[in-house]
Design a protein around this motif. Structure first.
Motif, short mmCIF file in Angstrom:
data_model
loop_
_atom_site.label_atom_id
_atom_site.label_comp_id
_atom_site.label_asym_id
_atom_site.label_seq_id
_atom_site.Cartn_x
_atom_site.Cartn_y
_atom_site.Cartn_z
N THR A 134 30.57 73.03 41.47
CA THR A 134 29.73 73.81 42.36
C THR A 134 29.89 72.92 43.73
OG1 THR A 134 27.38 74.26 41.05
CG2 THR A 134 27.39 74.48 43.84
N GLY A 135 29.76 71.43 43.98
CA GLY A 135 30.07 70.55 44.57
C GLY A 135 31.44 70.33 45.14
N ALA A 136 32.26 70.76 44.81
CA ALA A 136 34.13 70.91 44.27
C ALA A 136 33.75 72.25 45.70
CB ALA A 136 35.14 71.62 43.80
N ALA A 137 33.31 73.47 44.60
CA ALA A 137 33.52 74.61 45.61
C ALA A 137 32.35 74.47 47.47
CB ALA A 137 32.55 75.78 44.66
N LEU A 138 30.85 73.57 47.18
CA LEU A 138 31.34 73.56 48.54
C LEU A 138 31.75 72.67 49.67
CD1 LEU A 138 28.23 73.85 50.24
CD2 LEU A 138 27.55 71.40 49.44
N THR A 139 32.68 72.07 49.31
CA THR A 139 33.33 71.42 50.18
C THR A 139 34.22 71.83 50.69
OG1 THR A 139 33.35 68.57 48.36
CG2 THR A 139 35.13 68.85 50.29
N ASP A 140 35.08 72.56 49.79
CA ASP A 140 36.06 74.02 50.15
C ASP A 140 35.25 74.54 51.61
OD1 ASP A 140 37.67 73.07 48.58
OD2 ASP A 140 37.62 74.10 47.60
N GLU A 141 33.86 74.86 51.93
CA GLU A 141 33.24 75.86 52.55
C GLU A 141 33.00 75.54 53.68
OE1 GLU A 141 34.25 78.89 51.98
OE2 GLU A 141 33.97 79.15 50.06
N VAL A 142 32.88 73.87 53.77
CA VAL A 142 31.99 73.56 55.06
C VAL A 142 32.66 72.81 55.76
CG1 VAL A 142 30.47 73.19 53.82
CG2 VAL A 142 31.64 71.68 54.21
N ASP A 143 32.64 72.12 57.28
CA ASP A 143 33.06 71.43 57.94
C ASP A 143 32.80 70.66 58.31
OD1 ASP A 143 33.59 74.16 59.66
OD2 ASP A 143 31.56 74.47 60.31
N MET A 144 31.97 70.00 57.34
CA MET A 144 32.25 68.23 57.00
C MET A 144 30.95 68.30 55.56
SD MET A 144 29.48 65.42 57.90
CE MET A 144 29.28 63.46 57.99
N ILE A 145 31.25 67.24 54.88
CA ILE A 145 30.21 66.43 53.52
C ILE A 145 30.34 65.59 54.07
CG2 ILE A 145 32.63 66.08 52.63
CD1 ILE A 145 30.44 68.54 51.00
N MET A 146 29.13 65.69 53.35
CA MET A 146 28.20 63.85 53.22
C MET A 146 28.07 63.94 51.57
SD MET A 146 27.01 60.85 54.93
CE MET A 146 25.46 59.64 53.46
N PHE A 147 28.12 62.44 51.27
CA PHE A 147 27.77 63.24 49.95
C PHE A 147 27.86 60.83 49.80
CE2 PHE A 147 29.71 60.39 45.76
CZ PHE A 147 29.66 60.93 45.06
N THR A 148 27.12 61.17 49.12
CA THR A 148 26.15 59.85 48.42
C THR A 148 25.87 59.79 46.45
OG1 THR A 148 24.34 60.29 50.25
CG2 THR A 148 23.60 59.03 48.31
N GLY A 149 26.77 58.41 45.62
CA GLY A 149 27.06 58.63 44.56
C GLY A 149 28.05 57.41 44.26
#
Length: 513
Positions: free
Chosen positions: A213-228
């Motif tokens: 789901t996170g990978a799919a989200l990365t493909d769809e947005v204009d910017m990704i913020m990740f914490t982990g």
């Protein structure tokens, strides 16, 4: 009010058979809810809906969005007990940990970004020394990117997961949050609050699911913020590179605390225990290793040991426990491995050192001594309730060892000579340093929060913490202009020579070696 499980179903709708994710209470090991494991098509549809409503959200302006965020600030405080109950049910935190690190942060952040978004994102007038733009109006504008994706961690489902959504929303973006599959319920509870406070449908959405789901989200947005973790952060960055999607990463830490010989040992010991064990040690900027100058080592260890033995571990109500359970079962394995590795290489366990017995995911608050950098507990992120303490000959050795790490998120230095302590702190390779304190930099939302080295890219908080959710747009306004500029076609030698002399006059006076 619907139950947590009912809220999950109402918010996310039905999912194909077999694609549900069980959510456990880590203090008991019992399954308390199920959420959908959303696929790429569902995420794509969420993104389509978000982009459709984002322009209207941006058009509300800072004032309109700020009013909603201020309502949400009050909603968090009015519903604190419900929110804390949800947080505790999926993380195993104590009541006090949830209130101090989650509720207080959330309430502060809504008001902070409502007040400061118009300040940090205001148009900036720019002056230039270039003669070609003399008399023109130069502006730097901060324009929302459009759709921001946030992939959050399990240790702070409000602060470090939902918290990154607040400035993105304040800037005028639509946001899709993919919380950790371990702790999705808090995000769904806060979605409920945003809707009650007036955020239009689809401006903020929660995409529950696992890594896909996170990978799919990365493909769809204009910017990704990740914490982990740093390992997962690299994967996010690789995925984002395929679409040239900007990323901001807050990753792992192995934060050192240095105790100088002139330190107030009582304060240093209290801080080491509290910030090492807070939230079960599951904090990216928790105290993960301690270096103590030799003259005060024994006294410091004695104080820490006494305080660690007095800690109460449990999942009871307010005021009955100091340290809660761990949240993520595989993390308990890592903590146990680090402790056993240290013991095998000569370390001594003064307090704790074992898994808890019975149901749930528990590890005893643990103090280790006789440690060194051959041990995993001093070099790898433990992310649990352990405090390894190492004796050093002087501050120079402490600085060298503190910097002997791929990580650089936070650090602390304790010493009564604050000028010397600050000088030591300035030599540490870390995104933040506290003198005679630890971790409190995170509560100052005006300060940038970000890591050096393998601890991340970009910052949260401060001006940079909201500008990263925007595109910088340069605007040049020419108010009074000739029909044709001097340098325009057709070229001729007289003008070319004149321009050459002008450039020499403007830029040819610099000193030469």
């Amino acid at each position: 009010m619907a139950s947590v499980e009912e809220q999950v179903v109402e918010t996310n709708g039905s999912a194909p058979e077999g694609s549900q994710i069980p959510v456990e209470n880590p203090a008991t090991g019992q399954v308390i809810a199920h959420v959908p494991d959303m696929g790429a098509d569902e995420v794509k549809e969420m993104a389509r809906k978000a982009r459709a409503v984002q322009p209207a959200w941006e058009a509300l302006g800072f004032e309109g969005r700020g009013r909603i965020l201020k309502r949400m600030q009050k909603w968090v405080l009015d519903n604190r007990d419900e929110i804390i109950a949800v947080i505790r049910s999926e993380t195993g935190k104590t009541y006090e940990d949830a209130q101090l690190a989650e509720i207080s942060y959330g309430a502060a952040a809504f008001g902070f970004w409502a007040d400061n978004a118009p300040v940090y994102l205001a148009d900036e007038k720019v002056k230039s020394a270039n003669v070609l733009v003399k008399g023109k109006k130069l502006i730097t504008r901060y324009k929302p990117l459009g759709l921001v994706g946030v992939i959050g961690p399990w240790n702070y489902p409000l602060t470090n997961s939902f918290g990154d959504c607040i400035p993105a929303l304040a800037a005028g973006n639509a946001v899709i949050l993919k919380p950790s599959e371990v702790t999705p319920l808090t995000s769904l509870k806060l979605l409920e609050g945003l809707r009650e406070c007036g955020v239009p449908e689809h401006v903020f959405q929660v995409a529950t699911g696992r890594g896909g789901t996170g990978a799919a989200l990365t493909d769809e947005v204009d910017m990704i913020m990740f914490t982990g973790s740093t390992a997962t952060g690299k994967k996010v960055m690789q995925r984002a590179a395929e679409t040239l999607t900007p990323v901001s990463l807050e990753l792992g830490g192995k934060d050192p605390l240095i105790v100088l010989a002139d330190a107030d040992l009582e304060r240093a010991a209290n801080s080491a225990i509290y910030w090492g064990m807070f939230n079960g040690g599951q904090t990216c900027i928790s105290v993960e290793r301690v270096y103590v100058e030799e003259p005060v080592y024994d006294a410091f260890v004695a104080k820490v040991t006494e305080k660690a033995r007095a800690l109460r571990q449990g999942s009871g109500e307010m005021g009955t426990a100091d340290v809660g359970s761990m949240t993520f079962p595989p993390q308990v394995d890592i903590v146990e491995r680090h402790v056993e590795d240290a013991k095998a290489k000569g370390a001594k366990v003064l307090v704790g050192g074992k898994r808890g017995s019975g149901a749930g995911y528990w590890f005893e608050p643990t103090v280790l001594v006789d440690v060194d950098h051959t041990m995993e507990c001093m070099t790898e992120e433990t992310f649990g309730p352990t405090l390894p303490i190492m004796k050093v000959s002087d501050a120079e050795e402490a600085i060298r060892l503190a910097n002997d790490s791929p990580y650089g998120l936070g650090a602390s230095v304790y010493g009564k000579d604050v000028h010397r302590a600050e000088a030591v702190g300035r030599r540490l390779e870390s995104g933040a340093v506290c003198i005679n304190d630890s971790l409190v930099n995170y509560t100052a939302l005006e300060l940038p929060m970000g890591g050096a080295k393998a601890s991340g890219l970009g910052t949260r908080h401060g001006a940079g913490g909201i500008r990263k959710y925007c595109q910088q747009q340069a605007i040049v306004v020419t108010r009074f202009a000739m029909k044709k500029e001097l340098y325009m076609y057709p070229y001729n030698s007289r003008v070319t020579k004149l321009l050459g002399k002008t450039f020499n006059l403007l830029y040819g006076r610099g000193k030469r070696d």
